[in-house]
Design a protein around this motif. Structure first.
Motif, PDB file in Angstrom:
ATOM      1  N   PRO A  71      -2.949  -9.799  -1.970  1.00  0.00           N
ATOM      2  CA  PRO A  71      -1.926  -9.992  -3.005  1.00  0.00           C
ATOM      3  C   PRO A  71      -2.188 -11.251  -3.812  1.00  0.00           C
TER       4      PRO A  71
ATOM      5  N   ASP B  18       9.640 -19.426   0.013  1.00  0.00           N
ATOM      6  CA  ASP B  18       8.187 -19.505   0.141  1.00  0.00           C
ATOM      7  C   ASP B  18       7.716 -20.731   0.915  1.00  0.00           C
TER       8      ASP B  18
ATOM      9  N   GLU C 130       3.373 -14.529   1.996  1.00  0.00           N
ATOM     10  CA  GLU C 130       2.521 -13.366   2.268  1.00  0.00           C
ATOM     11  C   GLU C 130       1.063 -13.672   1.910  1.00  0.00           C
TER      12      GLU C 130
ATOM     13  N   ASN D 110       6.198 -14.406  -3.167  1.00  0.00           N
ATOM     14  CA  ASN D 110       5.263 -13.810  -2.204  1.00  0.00           C
ATOM     15  C   ASN D 110       4.227 -14.805  -1.697  1.00  0.00           C
TER      16      ASN D 110
END
Length: 195
Positions: free
Chosen positions: A11, A85, A20, A17
């Motif tokens: 990603p 985050d 991630e 994100n």
């Protein structure tokens, strides 16, 4: 470290994100990745002298009279409550023993009695300041920064308004006086120095 668009299939970083992306980079590269102030920060695996400082510090903290219910942990990340985050992974952190039963990979900063960061040979001064500011914003009550490049340490206490109000510098060989609820001093005379 940068990942060129031709070799990275994971990603792409964007708000919401980053955790991630950090996890995928760690998985693919073995680097330690943190999200600090909305930026991905990558560190190489600690070298021998870095690990030696962490080991000596851990032994002293474990041997100290920690308050009941607290213990010393490595590789435990702390999340920033106000940001989905941001997180850091200190070299050592003193947390409640219940951490061992927690399924969540992020500890709450309010649970940390102390976080310790050992500076890597390649870390920049700005990165070190940014990290100290992050811990202050998260309100971690005690941050111990150990710098084997210069044989120095800095004890940060009393976070308020995004900054530590008390900053005590010292040199290897001088003891670090731990504030309550921690007890005693950390001896620094045998900490390895980068050569």
């Amino acid at each position: 470290m940068s990942v060129s668009s031709g070799t990275w299939n994971g990603p792409r970083p964007r708000p919401g994100n980053l955790r991630e992306v950090a996890e995928k980079i760690e998985e693919a590269t073995g680097l330690r990745v943190q999200v600090l102030g909305g930026k991905l920060v990558m560190s190489p695996t600690p070298r021998g002298k870095h690990a030696g400082v962490v080991k000596r510090l851990r032994r002293q903290l474990e041997g100290a009279s920690l308050p009941d219910g607290l213990d010393v942990y490595e590789v435990s990340s702390i999340g920033l409550p106000a940001d989905p985050d941001d997180y850091v992974t200190p070299d050592l952190v003193v947390l409640p023993e219940e951490r061992e039963e927690d399924e969540n990979w992020l500890a709450d900063p309010e649970d940390a009695a102390l976080a310790a960061e050992v500076i890597s040979p390649s870390e920049k001064s700005r990165d070190i300041r940014d990290k100290a500011d992050w811990y202050a914003v998260a309100r971690v009550p005690v941050l111990l920064v150990i710098d084997p490049r210069k044989a120095t340490w800095t004890l940060h206490t009393r976070p308020d308004d995004g900054a530590y109000q008390d900053v005590l510098p010292g040199k290897f060989g001088e003891p670090v006086p731990l504030p309550e609820p921690l007890h005693g001093d950390v001896a620094t005379g045998d900490f390895p120095v980068y050569g």
